[in-house]
Design an enzyme around this catalytic site. Sequence first.
Site, PDB file in Angstrom:
ATOM      1  CG  ASP A  96     -54.674  27.950  15.432  1.00  0.00           C
ATOM      2  OD1 ASP A  96     -54.185  26.837  15.722  1.00  0.00           O
ATOM      3  OD2 ASP A  96     -55.168  28.208  14.316  1.00  0.00           O
ATOM      4  N   GLY A  97     -51.750  27.781  16.973  1.00  0.00           N
ATOM      5  CA  GLY A  97     -50.351  27.843  16.549  1.00  0.00           C
ATOM      6  C   GLY A  97     -49.370  27.109  17.450  1.00  0.00           C
ATOM      7  CG  ASN A  98     -50.580  25.757  21.286  1.00  0.00           C
ATOM      8  OD1 ASN A  98     -50.400  26.969  21.247  1.00  0.00           O
ATOM      9  ND2 ASN A  98     -51.442  25.179  22.114  1.00  0.00           N
ATOM     10  N   GLY A  99     -48.761  23.875  17.636  1.00  0.00           N
ATOM     11  CA  GLY A  99     -48.037  22.839  16.895  1.00  0.00           C
ATOM     12  C   GLY A  99     -46.916  23.441  16.071  1.00  0.00           C
ATOM     13  NE  ARG A 100     -49.734  26.788  12.572  1.00  0.00           N
ATOM     14  CZ  ARG A 100     -50.677  27.707  12.411  1.00  0.00           C
ATOM     15  NH1 ARG A 100     -50.494  28.689  11.551  1.00  0.00           N
ATOM     16  NH2 ARG A 100     -51.799  27.644  13.100  1.00  0.00           N
ATOM     17  CG  HIS A 111     -50.699  21.253  22.723  1.00  0.00           C
ATOM     18  ND1 HIS A 111     -51.266  22.178  21.878  1.00  0.00           N
ATOM     19  CD2 HIS A 111     -50.741  20.065  22.059  1.00  0.00           C
ATOM     20  CE1 HIS A 111     -51.641  21.558  20.757  1.00  0.00           C
ATOM     21  NE2 HIS A 111     -51.329  20.286  20.843  1.00  0.00           N
ATOM     22  CD  GLU A 122     -65.411  21.327  14.567  1.00  0.00           C
ATOM     23  OE1 GLU A 122     -64.987  21.831  15.633  1.00  0.00           O
ATOM     24  OE2 GLU A 122     -66.553  21.567  14.123  1.00  0.00           O
ATOM     25  CD1 TRP A 141     -64.328  15.922  20.389  1.00  0.00           C
ATOM     26  CD2 TRP A 141     -62.899  14.630  21.536  1.00  0.00           C
ATOM     27  NE1 TRP A 141     -64.538  16.148  21.738  1.00  0.00           N
ATOM     28  CE2 TRP A 141     -63.678  15.362  22.456  1.00  0.00           C
ATOM     29  CE3 TRP A 141     -61.927  13.748  22.037  1.00  0.00           C
ATOM     30  CZ2 TRP A 141     -63.528  15.247  23.836  1.00  0.00           C
ATOM     31  CZ3 TRP A 141     -61.778  13.634  23.413  1.00  0.00           C
ATOM     32  CH2 TRP A 141     -62.565  14.374  24.290  1.00  0.00           C
ATOM     33  NE  ARG A 167     -55.897  19.409  16.402  1.00  0.00           N
ATOM     34  CZ  ARG A 167     -55.192  20.495  16.638  1.00  0.00           C
ATOM     35  NH1 ARG A 167     -54.156  20.442  17.478  1.00  0.00           N
ATOM     36  NH2 ARG A 167     -55.490  21.636  16.064  1.00  0.00           N
ATOM     37  CG  LEU A 207     -60.752  36.981  34.905  1.00  0.00           C
ATOM     38  CD1 LEU A 207     -61.066  38.040  33.846  1.00  0.00           C
ATOM     39  CD2 LEU A 207     -59.313  36.502  34.722  1.00  0.00           C
ATOM     40  CD  GLU A 225     -65.227  45.854  16.749  1.00  0.00           C
ATOM     41  OE1 GLU A 225     -64.338  45.846  15.883  1.00  0.00           O
ATOM     42  OE2 GLU A 225     -66.358  46.332  16.561  1.00  0.00           O
TER      43      GLU A 225
HETATM   44  C1  IPE Z   1     -59.178  26.099  16.506  1.00  0.00           C
HETATM   45  O1  IPE Z   1     -57.895  25.722  16.135  1.00  0.00           O
HETATM   46  C2  IPE Z   1     -59.580  25.364  17.749  1.00  0.00           C
HETATM   47  C3  IPE Z   1     -58.896  25.763  18.984  1.00  0.00           C
HETATM   48  C4  IPE Z   1     -58.075  26.751  19.095  1.00  0.00           C
HETATM   49  C5  IPE Z   1     -59.198  24.967  20.132  1.00  0.00           C
HETATM   50  P1  IPE Z   1     -57.649  24.596  15.047  1.00  0.00           P
HETATM   51  O2  IPE Z   1     -56.185  24.558  14.809  1.00  0.00           O
HETATM   52  O3  IPE Z   1     -58.310  23.353  15.454  1.00  0.00           O
HETATM   53  O4  IPE Z   1     -58.441  25.202  13.798  1.00  0.00           O
HETATM   54  P2  IPE Z   1     -58.298  24.929  12.236  1.00  0.00           P
HETATM   55  O5  IPE Z   1     -58.356  23.447  12.056  1.00  0.00           O
HETATM   56  O6  IPE Z   1     -56.998  25.492  11.792  1.00  0.00           O
HETATM   57  O7  IPE Z   1     -59.451  25.660  11.639  1.00  0.00           O
HETATM   58  C1  IPE Z   2     -53.908  25.231  19.077  1.00  0.00           C
HETATM   59  O1  IPE Z   2     -52.745  24.915  18.439  1.00  0.00           O
HETATM   60  C2  IPE Z   2     -54.299  24.236  20.146  1.00  0.00           C
HETATM   61  C3  IPE Z   2     -55.453  23.388  19.803  1.00  0.00           C
HETATM   62  C4  IPE Z   2     -56.213  23.533  18.743  1.00  0.00           C
HETATM   63  C5  IPE Z   2     -55.761  22.299  20.705  1.00  0.00           C
HETATM   64  P1  IPE Z   2     -52.687  23.857  17.266  1.00  0.00           P
HETATM   65  O2  IPE Z   2     -52.455  22.513  17.875  1.00  0.00           O
HETATM   66  O3  IPE Z   2     -53.867  23.976  16.382  1.00  0.00           O
HETATM   67  O4  IPE Z   2     -51.371  24.317  16.492  1.00  0.00           O
HETATM   68  P2  IPE Z   2     -51.157  24.428  14.933  1.00  0.00           P
HETATM   69  O5  IPE Z   2     -52.296  25.243  14.383  1.00  0.00           O
HETATM   70  O6  IPE Z   2     -51.147  23.034  14.396  1.00  0.00           O
HETATM   71  O7  IPE Z   2     -49.846  25.126  14.787  1.00  0.00           O
HETATM   72 MG    MG Z   3     -54.305  25.058  14.739  1.00  0.00          MG
END
Ligand code: IPE
Ligand code: IPE
Ligand code: MG
Length: 242
Positions: A18-22, A35, A65, A67, A69, A129, A208
Amino acid sequence: MADLKNDKIPVHVSMIMDGNGRWAKERGKERVYGHFEGVESVRACVETAVEEGVRYLSVFAFSEENWNRPQDEVVALMGLMVKAMAAEMEKLNRNGVRFMVLGNRERLGDDLNRTIDECMDMTKDNETLTLIVFLSYSGKWDILQAARRYAADMIAHPEKREELETMGVEGFDKYLVTAGIPDPDLIIRTSGEHRISNYLLWQGAYSEYFFTDVLWPDFRKQEFRQALETYSKRDRRFGKVK
Ligand code: IPE
Ligand code: IPE
Ligand code: MG
């Protein structure tokens, strides 16, 4: 840093990436740029997993979920999956990585499904792996599809009815898409979010959890090793008294 080789290494590590967008936004770029950079983190984590002797590495790449976006981001992500698989597969295969995609594959496009089948077939006998990409996956969806298949088996096999009615948790495990894969010992979530977001609800019952503020594109070898070191110090009791 401690020598991990001498410590407890988890068999299965799973990542909520998580956090690619930010990460992209911080750099004034489009979300998709984050991404792209995130693929590099997956590569680094695969290498680390092999180096440290982790046997299963799974990554949550796209949830049911997700989908919802914006369409352009969904299209870009699906395109990126095809490209990344095509670009990485030979090297993964050479390095003994078995590749799998788990999730609701009916929602994926033909192009992507074809690429997934080719990659899974090419690497199916590898043993160093197992790399699992969860695509169009959600924990509730998994439990529901398992329940449906369990019910269908009851109807189709009256002779097995008693066996099915009395089976335990391990019996139900076989209906989940993760059948045959050990439950994750360690689930890592990046980007400072402290939630499970409908990921491995059943399989993560005794995992964990490791949460870090690091954004996924910055989660590389050192960060992974740090998480493994933290894990090695955890005391897992599984409800028992030690
Ligand atoms: C969780 O990240 C899903 C994936 C990493 C694929 P999201 O960014 O979609 O989760 P929320 O919306 O913050 O809970
Ligand atoms: C995780 O990064 C990748 C996917 C959920 C596909 P996000 O796209 O959720 O990035 P943020 O959370 O908006 O920073
Ligand atoms: Mg996210």
